[in-house]
Structures are given as structure tokens and as C-alpha cells.
Design an enzyme around this catalytic site. Structure first.
Site, mmCIF file in Angstrom:
data_model
loop_
_atom_site.group_PDB
_atom_site.id
_atom_site.type_symbol
_atom_site.label_atom_id
_atom_site.label_comp_id
_atom_site.label_asym_id
_atom_site.label_seq_id
_atom_site.Cartn_x
_atom_site.Cartn_y
_atom_site.Cartn_z
ATOM 1 N N ASP A 109 0.869 -1.176 0.000
ATOM 2 C CA ASP A 109 0.000 0.000 0.000
ATOM 3 C C ASP A 109 0.911 1.233 0.000
ATOM 4 O O ASP A 109 1.667 1.454 0.961
ATOM 5 C CB ASP A 109 -0.885 -0.029 1.257
ATOM 6 C CG ASP A 109 -1.878 1.117 1.291
ATOM 7 O OD1 ASP A 109 -1.634 2.143 0.620
ATOM 8 O OD2 ASP A 109 -2.894 0.991 1.998
ATOM 9 N N SER A 187 -2.743 14.697 -14.058
ATOM 10 C CA SER A 187 -3.964 14.795 -14.869
ATOM 11 C C SER A 187 -4.095 16.251 -15.324
ATOM 12 O O SER A 187 -3.477 17.149 -14.731
ATOM 13 C CB SER A 187 -5.127 14.425 -13.941
ATOM 14 O OG SER A 187 -6.324 14.963 -14.406
ATOM 15 N N TYR A 200 -9.113 16.010 -5.918
ATOM 16 C CA TYR A 200 -8.270 15.281 -6.875
ATOM 17 C C TYR A 200 -7.342 16.285 -7.572
ATOM 18 O O TYR A 200 -6.139 16.052 -7.716
ATOM 19 C CB TYR A 200 -9.176 14.568 -7.887
ATOM 20 C CG TYR A 200 -8.453 13.803 -8.959
ATOM 21 C CD1 TYR A 200 -7.754 12.633 -8.668
ATOM 22 C CD2 TYR A 200 -8.477 14.236 -10.290
ATOM 23 C CE1 TYR A 200 -7.104 11.924 -9.667
ATOM 24 C CE2 TYR A 200 -7.829 13.530 -11.291
ATOM 25 C CZ TYR A 200 -7.146 12.370 -10.974
ATOM 26 O OH TYR A 200 -6.496 11.682 -11.961
ATOM 27 N N SER A 201 -7.934 17.406 -7.967
ATOM 28 C CA SER A 201 -7.172 18.450 -8.632
ATOM 29 C C SER A 201 -6.060 18.972 -7.703
ATOM 30 O O SER A 201 -4.896 19.116 -8.119
ATOM 31 C CB SER A 201 -8.152 19.561 -8.984
ATOM 32 O OG SER A 201 -7.556 20.528 -9.743
ATOM 33 N N ALA A 202 -6.434 19.209 -6.447
ATOM 34 C CA ALA A 202 -5.444 19.717 -5.480
ATOM 35 C C ALA A 202 -4.309 18.716 -5.308
ATOM 36 O O ALA A 202 -3.126 19.082 -5.266
ATOM 37 C CB ALA A 202 -6.134 19.979 -4.141
ATOM 38 N N LYS A 204 -3.300 16.334 -7.426
ATOM 39 C CA LYS A 204 -2.467 16.203 -8.626
ATOM 40 C C LYS A 204 -1.581 17.441 -8.796
ATOM 41 O O LYS A 204 -0.449 17.343 -9.266
ATOM 42 C CB LYS A 204 -3.339 15.971 -9.862
ATOM 43 C CG LYS A 204 -4.018 14.593 -9.893
ATOM 44 C CD LYS A 204 -3.024 13.442 -9.874
ATOM 45 C CE LYS A 204 -3.642 12.090 -10.193
ATOM 46 N NZ LYS A 204 -2.707 10.963 -9.965
HETATM 47 N N1 LIG Z 1 -8.036 7.000 -16.257
HETATM 48 C C1 LIG Z 1 -8.023 8.310 -16.473
HETATM 49 O O1 LIG Z 1 -8.853 8.864 -17.188
HETATM 50 C C2 LIG Z 1 -6.945 9.170 -15.861
HETATM 51 C C3 LIG Z 1 -6.856 10.524 -16.246
HETATM 52 C C4 LIG Z 1 -5.872 11.311 -15.680
HETATM 53 C C5 LIG Z 1 -4.995 10.766 -14.762
HETATM 54 N N2 LIG Z 1 -5.112 9.456 -14.395
HETATM 55 C C6 LIG Z 1 -4.186 8.921 -13.399
HETATM 56 O O2 LIG Z 1 -3.557 7.764 -13.919
HETATM 57 C C7 LIG Z 1 -3.257 6.862 -12.863
HETATM 58 C C8 LIG Z 1 -3.799 5.488 -13.187
HETATM 59 O O3 LIG Z 1 -5.184 5.582 -13.419
HETATM 60 P P1 LIG Z 1 -6.062 4.309 -13.848
HETATM 61 O O4 LIG Z 1 -7.294 4.853 -14.477
HETATM 62 O O5 LIG Z 1 -5.247 3.337 -14.594
HETATM 63 O O6 LIG Z 1 -6.439 3.740 -12.396
HETATM 64 P P2 LIG Z 1 -7.088 2.327 -11.978
HETATM 65 O O7 LIG Z 1 -7.506 1.540 -13.162
HETATM 66 O O8 LIG Z 1 -8.091 2.627 -10.924
HETATM 67 O O9 LIG Z 1 -5.853 1.559 -11.308
HETATM 68 C C9 LIG Z 1 -5.318 2.024 -10.116
HETATM 69 C C10 LIG Z 1 -4.173 1.124 -9.710
HETATM 70 O O10 LIG Z 1 -3.632 1.656 -8.505
HETATM 71 C C11 LIG Z 1 -3.630 0.639 -7.509
HETATM 72 N N3 LIG Z 1 -3.782 1.294 -6.210
HETATM 73 C C12 LIG Z 1 -4.807 2.050 -5.768
HETATM 74 N N4 LIG Z 1 -4.572 2.459 -4.513
HETATM 75 C C13 LIG Z 1 -3.365 1.965 -4.169
HETATM 76 C C14 LIG Z 1 -2.567 2.023 -2.987
HETATM 77 N N5 LIG Z 1 -2.974 2.686 -1.905
HETATM 78 N N6 LIG Z 1 -1.387 1.376 -2.957
HETATM 79 C C15 LIG Z 1 -0.959 0.679 -4.053
HETATM 80 N N7 LIG Z 1 -1.661 0.590 -5.196
HETATM 81 C C16 LIG Z 1 -2.854 1.217 -5.240
HETATM 82 C C17 LIG Z 1 -4.786 -0.303 -7.902
HETATM 83 O O11 LIG Z 1 -4.622 -1.617 -7.380
HETATM 84 P P3 LIG Z 1 -5.273 -2.061 -5.949
HETATM 85 O O12 LIG Z 1 -6.652 -1.502 -5.937
HETATM 86 O O13 LIG Z 1 -5.190 -3.538 -5.938
HETATM 87 O O14 LIG Z 1 -4.407 -1.454 -4.910
HETATM 88 C C18 LIG Z 1 -4.603 -0.303 -9.412
HETATM 89 O O15 LIG Z 1 -3.578 -1.177 -9.799
HETATM 90 C C19 LIG Z 1 -3.841 7.476 -11.612
HETATM 91 O O16 LIG Z 1 -2.836 8.192 -10.924
HETATM 92 C C20 LIG Z 1 -4.874 8.440 -12.147
HETATM 93 O O17 LIG Z 1 -5.142 9.501 -11.265
HETATM 94 C C21 LIG Z 1 -6.073 8.647 -14.931
#
Ligand SMILES: NC(=O)c1ccc[n+]([C@@H]2O[C@H](COP(=O)([O-])OP(=O)(O)OC[C@H]3O[C@@H](n4cnc5c(N)ncnc54)[C@H](OP(=O)(O)O)[C@@H]3O)[C@@H](O)[C@H]2O)c1
Length: 318
Positions: A109, A187, A200-202, A204
Site C-alpha cells: 500500500d 492529470s 483530486y485536482s489539489a 495532482k
Molecule cells: N483514467 C483516467 O482517465 C486518468 C486521467 C488522468 C490521470 N489518471 C491517473 O492515472 C493513474 C492510473 O489511473 P487508472 O485509471 O489506470 O487507475 P485504476 O484503473 O483505478 O488503477 C489504479 C491502480 O492503482 C492501484 N492502487 C490504488 N490504490 C493503491 C494504494 N494505496 N497502494 C498501491 N496501489 C494502489 C490499484 O490496485 P489495488 O486496488 O489492488 O491497490 C490499481 O492497480 C492514476 O494516478 C490516475 O489519477 C487517470
């Protein structure tokens, strides 16, 4: 007026030659040394060989993190996957079985500093080095700030800020030794606050400050720190984010970037040691407008409270 025209037109024999007053055609001046240094730095291209490099990607059991892991593995890197759920991690290792033992996983974690310390120690014990850390683990939310349960503020802040700060803190000495890279996944909400994504914005935005400080402290050690500002990216079908009360909610918005494009952008940042990358044309446009016409950007954003209304509608239909 006539005298001005006369001064612009001189007669040389039968030819009429137009002259521009007061503009001398002196030899081109060299740019000041600090500017030419900047230009040289920007143009420098380093040939990057990912083969055998050790890459740790937090939150890579699914989504963008997993796609980034696949891309680095395809190019010959050794991958350390991370996430909290060991079963999901095992599934991802299985999915990547064609890369053999160059894919390894470590459940931790990232909001727990001791687990982060142990994870970095384990990577060094196994491989003896760490070349790239991608701080990708993150959690998003929707809802008006006035409606947010404090648990949402707590989770989003912890995962997105502390969850990037702790792994980086413990990885820095290994990254100094390898003259490696740390990339923070941010983001477009980390460029500009929008209605409905306040905390979330804050969180990032905080990553930009962290990356800039790491750059200031460690660029002379050869450490590269970059921030990738993603646009709305395709999600795994089962992905949920947090509603204002902390309950999981699905995202219905259409994505403008694929996971592969996001992964390619991470790779390019590491390859070129880029400090900031903004994805999609609208992302770049937002940055331009925000920098040069902040009042206009404000006016456009104030007209749209779409995210809040969507969150309220979805929340009431659950
Ligand atoms: N998707 C979008 O549209 C978008 C846009 C802008 C930015 N982002 C950023 O891109 C990144 C990835 O996004 P995503 O959409 O691929 O997310 P996602 O599909 O929700 O995947 C999140 C990953 O993070 C892990 N995770 C969550 N909390 C954790 C913790 N406390 N410790 C360790 N691992 C943790 C999850 O696994 P477990 O739950 O098993 O821990 C999972 O592998 C994020 O930082 C997100 O803010 C995404």
C-alpha cells in the site's frame, strides 16, 4: 507625410531603392549565453536503452499502470508490478507470462511509508538497482466540494500525494546511483481546477511541486523527475472512482486517450528525460489558454459545472 516618403525613397541613378529608416543590417547577434545553454539542453537527445533496466510502477495491477508495464517489458526492461490486492497482481503477472521472469510483483500500500521502504529494499535486494519509478497509483473522485465526505478528502489526498511521495523518498538513493527517472502520473485536473474534481485536482497539483523540488535537489545527481498530465483515458471496464460520500461510482464519460497512448507518453518522458508532458491537443490548448488568457479560461470553466451535475445525478440514481 511627403517628407517621410521622401526620406524612404532615395534615387540611385535611375533606380528607386526603398530604404527602411533606422534599421541597420548588422550581423546577427548571438543569443545571450544562458539562452544558448537552454537551447542546447533542450535539443540534447540521449540514446536510451531500456534493456535490462529495472522499472517499478506503482498501481500497475490494472489500467494505465499495467499497460505501462507491458510497454516497458516489450522493450526489454525488468518490471516490478505493484498494487494492494495480491490476487489481482498475480492475475497481471499471469497475463504478462510471455515476458518470463522479467516481471515480478510486490504487493504494498503506497500510503504506508514502511511498506514503501520494504518494497524499495526488496527491489534492490532482488535486482541490485532501480532505474525508473513511475508513481502511477491514484484514486479519483467526483462531487461538489461542499458535498464531500471527509473520508474522500482523506483517501484522495493520501493515495495521490503520499502514495507518490513515500515510494520516491525511499527510491531516491537508488535513482541517484542509476541516474534514473521518476515520473509522476498527473492529470489535466492537475493543471487547472474544474468543478467536481476539487480534491483530486489539489492532489495532482501537489505532484508538480514535488517533481519540481526533486528536480531542483537532484538534477545535478543525474536524476530526472517528470510529470505526465493525462487527459481522460480509457478505463478498465470494472474501474470505479469515489462519489462524494465515498461510495464507488462508475465513470461514463468517453475517453480521449487510450491506455497505450498514456504508456507511450510515460516511455517517451523517460527516454527523453522530459520534465512535463501534456496529453491531447485540448490538454495543450488548456495549458496555452491558462498561461496567456487566464480570464478567458476562467469564463469558459465557470460556465461548465458538468462534473458536479453528473456526480449528483449518478449519486441519486444509485
Ligand atoms: N483514467 C483516467 O482517465 C486518468 C486521467 C488522468 C490521470 N489518471 C491517473 O492515472 C493513474 C492510473 O489511473 P487508472 O485509471 O489506470 O487507475 P485504476 O484503473 O483505478 O488503477 C489504479 C491502480 O492503482 C492501484 N492502487 C490504488 N490504490 C493503491 C494504494 N494505496 N497502494 C498501491 N496501489 C494502489 C490499484 O490496485 P489495488 O486496488 O489492488 O491497490 C490499481 O492497480 C492514476 O494516478 C490516475 O489519477 C487517470
Amino acid at each position: 507625410m511627403k517628407s517621410l516618403q521622401k526620406s524612404l525613397t532615395t534615387t540611385r541613378g535611375n533606380d528607386h531603392v526603398r530604404q527602411t529608416p533606422h534599421i541597420r543590417t548588422s550581423p546577427r547577434r548571438r543569443p545571450p549565453p544562458e539562452l544558448s545553454l537552454l537551447r542546447r539542453t533542450r535539443r540534447t537527445t540521449v540514446s536510451y536503452d531500456p534493456n535490462g533496466k529495472v522499472v517499478l510502477i506503482t498501481g500497475s495491477s490494472r489500467g494505465i499502470g499495467r499497460e505501462t508495464a507491458v510497454l516497458f517489458a516489450e522493450r526489454g526492461a525488468k518490471i516490478v508490478l505493484n498494487g494492494r490486492d495480491p490476487a489481482r497482481l498475480a492475475e497481471t503477472v499471469e497475463r504478462m507470462h510471455s515476458f518470463g521472469d522479467s516481471v515480478w510483483s510486490y504487493p504494498a500500500d503506497v500510503t504506508d511509508p514502511e511498506q514503501c521502504r520494504a518494497m524499495i529494499d526488496a527491489v534492490i535486494a532482488r535486482y541490485g538497482r532501480l532505474d525508473v519509478l513511475v508513481n502511477n497509483a491514484g484514486v479519483s473522485m467526483r462531487g461538489a466540494f461542499a458535498d464531500l465526505d471527509p473520508s474522500v478528502i482523506d483517501s484522495v489526498t493520501r493515495v495521490n500525494i503520499l502514495g507518490a511521495a513515500y515510494p520516491t523518498r525511499f527510491a531516491l538513493s537508488a535513482l541517484r546511483a542509476s541516474r534514473g527517472s521518476v515520473v509522476f502520473i498527473s492529470s489535466l485536473a492537475g493543471v487547472r481546477g474544474f468543478a467536481g474534481v476539487s480534491i483530486y485536482s489539489a492532489a495532482k497539483m501537489a505532484l508538480t511541486g514535488l517533481a519540481e523540488s526533486i528536480h531542483a535537489e537532484h538534477h545535478s545527481d543525474g536524476v530526472h523527475a517528470g510529470v505526465l498530465f493525462l487527459a481522460f483515458t480509457e478505463n478498465d471496464p470494472d474501474k470505479t472512482i469515489m462519489g462524494p460520500d465515498g461510495a464507488p461510482m462508475r465513470i461514463t464519460r468517453k475517453a480521449s486517450t487510450t491506455q497505450r497512448q498514456a504508456a507511450e507518453a510515460v516511455y517517451r518522458m523517460v527516454e527523453r528525460r522530459t520534465r512535463k508532458t501534456y496529453l491531447t491537443a485540448s490538454g495543450k490548448y488548456l495549458v496555452f489558454m491558462q498561461r496567456h488568457f487566464p480570464w478567458l479560461t476562467d469564463a469558459v470553466i465557470l460556465r461548465s459545472k458538468g462534473s458536479i451535475h453528473r456526480a449528483r445525478r449518478q449519486n441519486s440514481s444509485q
